[in-house]
Design a protein around this motif. Structure first.
Motif, PDB file in Angstrom:
ATOM      1  N   PRO A  11      -3.483 -22.999  13.301  1.00  0.00           N
ATOM      2  CA  PRO A  11      -3.773 -24.058  14.274  1.00  0.00           C
ATOM      3  C   PRO A  11      -4.323 -25.312  13.603  1.00  0.00           C
ATOM      4  CG  PRO A  11      -4.555 -21.943  15.087  1.00  0.00           C
ATOM      5  CD  PRO A  11      -4.105 -21.719  13.678  1.00  0.00           C
ATOM      6  N   ALA A  12      -3.888 -26.461  14.104  1.00  0.00           N
ATOM      7  CA  ALA A  12      -4.200 -27.737  13.469  1.00  0.00           C
ATOM      8  C   ALA A  12      -5.698 -27.997  13.381  1.00  0.00           C
ATOM      9  CB  ALA A  12      -3.515 -28.868  14.237  1.00  0.00           C
ATOM     10  N   LEU A  13      -6.439 -27.773  14.455  1.00  0.00           N
ATOM     11  CA  LEU A  13      -7.863 -28.095  14.445  1.00  0.00           C
ATOM     12  C   LEU A  13      -8.634 -27.173  13.507  1.00  0.00           C
ATOM     13  CD1 LEU A  13      -8.597 -28.983  18.184  1.00  0.00           C
ATOM     14  CD2 LEU A  13      -8.077 -30.505  16.264  1.00  0.00           C
ATOM     15  N   ALA A  14      -8.197 -25.923  13.393  1.00  0.00           N
ATOM     16  CA  ALA A  14      -8.842 -25.012  12.432  1.00  0.00           C
ATOM     17  C   ALA A  14      -8.629 -25.516  11.007  1.00  0.00           C
ATOM     18  CB  ALA A  14      -8.285 -23.598  12.597  1.00  0.00           C
ATOM     19  N   LEU A  15      -7.430 -26.016  10.714  1.00  0.00           N
ATOM     20  CA  LEU A  15      -7.165 -26.588   9.398  1.00  0.00           C
ATOM     21  C   LEU A  15      -8.003 -27.841   9.165  1.00  0.00           C
ATOM     22  CD1 LEU A  15      -3.276 -26.239   9.370  1.00  0.00           C
ATOM     23  CD2 LEU A  15      -4.864 -25.018   7.880  1.00  0.00           C
ATOM     24  N   ALA A  16      -8.196 -28.657  10.224  1.00  0.00           N
ATOM     25  CA  ALA A  16      -9.011 -29.863  10.095  1.00  0.00           C
ATOM     26  C   ALA A  16     -10.459 -29.503   9.770  1.00  0.00           C
ATOM     27  CB  ALA A  16      -8.940 -30.678  11.382  1.00  0.00           C
ATOM     28  N   VAL A  17     -10.969 -28.444  10.406  1.00  0.00           N
ATOM     29  CA  VAL A  17     -12.334 -27.996  10.122  1.00  0.00           C
ATOM     30  C   VAL A  17     -12.442 -27.554   8.662  1.00  0.00           C
ATOM     31  CG1 VAL A  17     -14.042 -26.205  10.630  1.00  0.00           C
ATOM     32  CG2 VAL A  17     -12.901 -27.399  12.506  1.00  0.00           C
ATOM     33  N   ASP A  18     -11.470 -26.782   8.205  1.00  0.00           N
ATOM     34  CA  ASP A  18     -11.476 -26.351   6.794  1.00  0.00           C
ATOM     35  C   ASP A  18     -11.524 -27.561   5.861  1.00  0.00           C
ATOM     36  OD1 ASP A  18     -11.381 -23.738   7.562  1.00  0.00           O
ATOM     37  OD2 ASP A  18      -9.243 -23.455   7.144  1.00  0.00           O
ATOM     38  N   TYR A  19     -10.727 -28.570   6.164  1.00  0.00           N
ATOM     39  CA  TYR A  19     -10.683 -29.755   5.309  1.00  0.00           C
ATOM     40  C   TYR A  19     -12.040 -30.456   5.285  1.00  0.00           C
ATOM     41  CZ  TYR A  19      -9.448 -34.324   3.475  1.00  0.00           C
ATOM     42  OH  TYR A  19      -9.416 -35.459   2.716  1.00  0.00           O
ATOM     43  N   LEU A  20     -12.654 -30.626   6.448  1.00  0.00           N
ATOM     44  CA  LEU A  20     -13.954 -31.310   6.511  1.00  0.00           C
ATOM     45  C   LEU A  20     -15.026 -30.522   5.768  1.00  0.00           C
ATOM     46  CD1 LEU A  20     -13.845 -32.452  10.256  1.00  0.00           C
ATOM     47  CD2 LEU A  20     -13.596 -33.915   8.236  1.00  0.00           C
ATOM     48  N   VAL A  21     -15.006 -29.200   5.918  1.00  0.00           N
ATOM     49  CA  VAL A  21     -15.997 -28.366   5.223  1.00  0.00           C
ATOM     50  C   VAL A  21     -15.812 -28.469   3.708  1.00  0.00           C
ATOM     51  CG1 VAL A  21     -16.704 -25.985   4.802  1.00  0.00           C
ATOM     52  CG2 VAL A  21     -16.323 -26.767   7.148  1.00  0.00           C
ATOM     53  N   GLU A  22     -14.559 -28.402   3.257  1.00  0.00           N
ATOM     54  CA  GLU A  22     -14.297 -28.420   1.805  1.00  0.00           C
ATOM     55  C   GLU A  22     -14.635 -29.769   1.176  1.00  0.00           C
ATOM     56  OE1 GLU A  22     -10.206 -27.351   1.586  1.00  0.00           O
ATOM     57  OE2 GLU A  22     -10.541 -25.305   2.330  1.00  0.00           O
ATOM     58  N   ASN A  23     -14.507 -30.852   1.919  1.00  0.00           N
ATOM     59  CA  ASN A  23     -14.636 -32.179   1.327  1.00  0.00           C
ATOM     60  C   ASN A  23     -15.972 -32.869   1.590  1.00  0.00           C
ATOM     61  OD1 ASN A  23     -11.809 -33.241   0.164  1.00  0.00           O
ATOM     62  ND2 ASN A  23     -11.442 -31.836   1.872  1.00  0.00           N
ATOM     63  N   PHE A  24     -16.781 -32.341   2.528  1.00  0.00           N
ATOM     64  CA  PHE A  24     -18.012 -33.034   2.871  1.00  0.00           C
ATOM     65  C   PHE A  24     -19.254 -32.143   2.842  1.00  0.00           C
ATOM     66  CE2 PHE A  24     -14.622 -35.533   4.783  1.00  0.00           C
ATOM     67  CZ  PHE A  24     -14.952 -36.818   4.370  1.00  0.00           C
ATOM     68  N   SER A  25     -19.119 -30.903   2.376  1.00  0.00           N
ATOM     69  CA  SER A  25     -20.288 -30.030   2.270  1.00  0.00           C
ATOM     70  C   SER A  25     -21.135 -30.453   1.073  1.00  0.00           C
ATOM     71  CB  SER A  25     -19.859 -28.572   2.116  1.00  0.00           C
ATOM     72  OG  SER A  25     -19.250 -28.111   3.302  1.00  0.00           O
ATOM     73  N   ALA A  26     -22.439 -30.250   1.224  1.00  0.00           N
ATOM     74  CA  ALA A  26     -23.379 -30.593   0.145  1.00  0.00           C
ATOM     75  C   ALA A  26     -24.503 -29.582   0.146  1.00  0.00           C
ATOM     76  CB  ALA A  26     -23.937 -32.000   0.359  1.00  0.00           C
ATOM     77  N   ASP A 551      -4.150 -27.018  20.660  1.00  0.00           N
ATOM     78  CA  ASP A 551      -4.744 -25.814  21.229  1.00  0.00           C
ATOM     79  C   ASP A 551      -4.701 -24.703  20.186  1.00  0.00           C
ATOM     80  OD1 ASP A 551      -5.748 -24.330  23.609  1.00  0.00           O
ATOM     81  OD2 ASP A 551      -3.950 -23.144  23.224  1.00  0.00           O
ATOM     82  N   ASP A 552      -5.799 -23.967  20.074  1.00  0.00           N
ATOM     83  CA  ASP A 552      -5.859 -22.925  19.037  1.00  0.00           C
ATOM     84  C   ASP A 552      -5.883 -21.517  19.627  1.00  0.00           C
ATOM     85  OD1 ASP A 552      -8.333 -23.343  20.153  1.00  0.00           O
ATOM     86  OD2 ASP A 552      -9.461 -23.006  18.315  1.00  0.00           O
ATOM     87  N   ALA A 553      -5.383 -21.362  20.870  1.00  0.00           N
ATOM     88  CA  ALA A 553      -5.300 -20.027  21.450  1.00  0.00           C
ATOM     89  C   ALA A 553      -4.282 -19.186  20.676  1.00  0.00           C
ATOM     90  CB  ALA A 553      -4.896 -20.113  22.922  1.00  0.00           C
ATOM     91  N   ALA A 554      -4.486 -17.871  20.694  1.00  0.00           N
ATOM     92  CA  ALA A 554      -3.606 -16.973  19.936  1.00  0.00           C
ATOM     93  C   ALA A 554      -2.215 -16.879  20.563  1.00  0.00           C
ATOM     94  CB  ALA A 554      -4.232 -15.587  19.865  1.00  0.00           C
ATOM     95  N   VAL A 555      -2.143 -17.056  21.890  1.00  0.00           N
ATOM     96  CA  VAL A 555      -0.876 -16.915  22.618  1.00  0.00           C
ATOM     97  C   VAL A 555      -0.627 -18.180  23.427  1.00  0.00           C
ATOM     98  CG1 VAL A 555       0.380 -15.607  24.381  1.00  0.00           C
ATOM     99  CG2 VAL A 555      -1.143 -14.417  22.797  1.00  0.00           C
ATOM    100  N   MET A 556       0.584 -18.703  23.358  1.00  0.00           N
ATOM    101  CA  MET A 556       0.939 -19.865  24.159  1.00  0.00           C
ATOM    102  C   MET A 556       2.234 -19.599  24.923  1.00  0.00           C
ATOM    103  SD  MET A 556       1.555 -23.810  23.002  1.00  0.00           S
ATOM    104  CE  MET A 556      -0.123 -23.963  22.391  1.00  0.00           C
ATOM    105  N   ILE A 557       2.187 -19.848  26.215  1.00  0.00           N
ATOM    106  CA  ILE A 557       3.368 -19.725  27.077  1.00  0.00           C
ATOM    107  C   ILE A 557       3.680 -21.128  27.579  1.00  0.00           C
ATOM    108  CG2 ILE A 557       4.286 -18.696  29.200  1.00  0.00           C
ATOM    109  CD1 ILE A 557       2.016 -16.527  28.800  1.00  0.00           C
TER     110      ILE A 557
END
Length: 568
Positions: A11-26, A551-557
């Motif tokens: 999911p896109a937003l989960a990837l965005a969170v990963d990016y922010l954590v990897e690049n802005f953690s201190a 949307d990051d739900a596991a199932v989408m209809i």
């Protein structure tokens, strides 16, 4: 500008969170290796929509809690609000209604000049607007103001104005609309001059000025989250702060040639893209009811492997929402339409619309409609008017056929001398009581025309009288946690916000309107707004088409994949 490609298998937003954590953690200030800081206080995160922004913040909080990290949250904005962070607004921006009235003022000025032979252009405006509305036809004038404003915004989005179109048209062989565009340019210049004289700024023109003068600056890092469609003005502003911008593109790196330098789609590169969707994932049905039944079957086929919160239903066609909600309710599956309910469907909106219709000319049909409003019925009962007054009003109409209620007052106390129609007399008395109560209620909207802001107190009194749910001391008993009460409260708040904004309408532009017209203007301002439902655990989310990629739900209809609906 840096483009960062993040594979779309998650999911896109989960990837965005990963990016922010990897690049802005201190590390934490105290040197504790375990308790770090996710330092996003100096970061602007631009997202496609409000729901995506809220969900991104939720995921950031959850991630920091799990990692035992202190979160300094970013400034999360939608693409529409991003440009104002790059330049300094030297004047207040004109509100929507002020802009519409300024367009009206510009048109009327030029019409007057043409009528007096002072326009200097041979009355060109007559070619643009050959049959202008009557001077007191405010609704039609505002519709024109809205139309001109929309044109102005569309051109500004591509860093153009009407004069630029006219100049371009002169270089195109066979283009016959140059004169019309020059007239539009004259109207546009008059509109901008009007706002300038009022000490206000047009938002689109302010952006173009900032671009032309190279004024765009940012002392914060800017992260664009999946913004794949931006207009020329937005791109130009980002170019001026490009060294601070990172565009997150949710696609594999090998597809980089399908995106431009801003991370936006190259449409032509996707015309022949293959979508690997197995036929067994597609079900073709006929009617809206069949679509809803197919949704229920798809959920049932999951065999309870996922909770309701892990399931989303995409509804590109809003007309399907009631059918799906009804079907899921019958299956004991709780659902929530995340887009929300339109303010125009709320009880306060419908009440004010009915009041305006009645106050405008006191017609009987408008009176009968107003007293049938459920909230008005409850209000009449609070005033001690009980019994079957609806039937009394209907019988009164059958016997008297009144056109206007004002013309019927002589009938209310008419008594049959031989007492043969005592029931008829009682009915008349009941109708008279309802009529007097309604007149007391709407009396604040009577009187001569005056500026819109002067009607605000009367409109607020109407809403408080009918919707306060108060006791003898007028104490409010509406419960914001109750879905029905919340609909009323939020609708009233949105109406009140419009009234508050319009209290400060420039005197020069403020039209003098009747009470009914004032109500109509207020409703016009809020009709397209939505009342979002309360968040609920354990519900299936129904989402609009543009919300589905985030949307990051596991199932989408997904429903309603019909030509004309997707794309539209």
């Amino acid at each position: 500008m840096e483009r960062c490609f993040l594979d779309w298998r998650r999911p896109a937003l989960a990837l965005a969170v990963d990016y922010l954590v990897e690049n802005f953690s201190a590390p934490s200030p105290g040197g504790d290796a375990k308790k770090g800081v996710l330092s996003l206080g100096g970061v602007i995160v631009a997202v496609p929509g409000g729901r995506a922004g809220r969900r991104l913040l939720e995921l950031l909080i959850q991630r920091c809690k799990a990692d035992e990290v202190v979160l300094e949250p970013p400034e999360i904005v939608t693409l529409g609000g991003l440009p104002e962070l790059f330049y300094e607004a030297k004047r207040p921006f004109a509100e929507d209604l002020v802009q519409q009235l300024a367009w009206v003022d510009a048109l009327k000025k030029l019409i007057s000049a043409a009528a007096n032979g002072n326009d200097g252009n041979g009355g060109r405006l007559r070619g643009l607007l050959p049959n202008p509305p009557a001077d007191d036809d405010l609704g039609t004038w505002l519709a024109l103001g809205t139309m001109f404003g929309k044109l102005h915004r569309e051109l500004a989005a591509d860093a153009l104005d009407c004069n630029a179109v006219a100049n371009c048209g002169e270089r195109i062989e066979g283009f016959t609309e140059v004169a019309r565009w020059k007239t539009l340019a004259e109207v546009q210049e008059t509109y901008l001059r009007t706002l300038d004289e009022l000490g206000l700024w047009d938002r689109q023109t302010a952006r173009l000025f900032a671009i032309r003068e190279g004024e765009c600056r940012s002392d914060m890092d800017v992260v664009l989250v999946g913004l794949v469609d931006m207009n020329k003005a937005q791109r130009s502003m980002l170019d001026q702060v490009g060294e601070r911008v990172r565009a997150l593109v949710f696609a594999p790196p090998e597809m980089a040639d399908r995106f431009d330098e801003h991370g936006c789609l190259k449409p032509e590169a996707w015309l022949d893209a293959h979508i690997d969707l197995p036929s067994e994932q597609i079900e073709v049905v006929d009617s809206p009811a069949d679509q809803a039944a197919a949704v229920a079957r798809a959920i049932a086929a999951l065999n309870g492997r996922f909770s309701a919160e892990d399931i989303s239903v995409g509804v590109p066609d809003v007309r399907l929402v009631p059918h799906i909600e009804r079907q899921l309710r019958q299956c004991d599956v709780p659902s929530r339409y995340g887009v929300g309910r339109a303010v125009s469907l709320s009880a306060p909106y419908r009440f004010l619309a009915d009041v305006a219709e009645y106050v405008s000319d006191r017609r009987f049909d408008a009176f009968a409609k107003l007293v049938r409003h459920p909230s008005v019925g409850g209000w009449l009962c609070q005033r001690g008017i009980d019994g079957d007054w609806i039937t009394a009003i209907d019988r009164f109409y059958e016997e008297r056929l009144p056109y206007r209620m004002e013309d019927s007052k002589g009938f209310f106390t008419e008594v049959n001398e031989e007492n043969e129609d005592r029931k008829g007399n009682d009915r008349n008395e009941k109708v008279a009581a309802v009529y007097r109560a309604i007149e007391d209620l709407v009396g604040a909207l009577d009187g001569p025309a005056r500026p819109l802001g002067d009607w605000g107190e009367g409109i607020v009194e109407l809403l408080v009288s009918v919707f306060s749910g108060g006791d003898s001391e007028g104490k409010v008993r509406l419960d914001r946690s109750d879905p029905i009460d919340r609909q009323v409260l939020v609708a009233c708040e949105k109406i009140h916000e419009v009234l508050r904004r319009n209290l400060g309408l420039p005197e020069r532009l403020a039209p003098k309107v009747s009470g009914a017209e004032a109500v109509g203007l207020v409703l016009r301002e809020v009709e397209n707004e939505a009342i979002s439902p309360l968040p609920e655990r354990g519900t299936v989310e129904l989402l609009g088409w543009l919300e589905l990629p985030w949307d990051d739900a596991a199932v989408m209809i997904v429903t309603g994949m019909n030509e004309g609906i997707v794309p539209s």
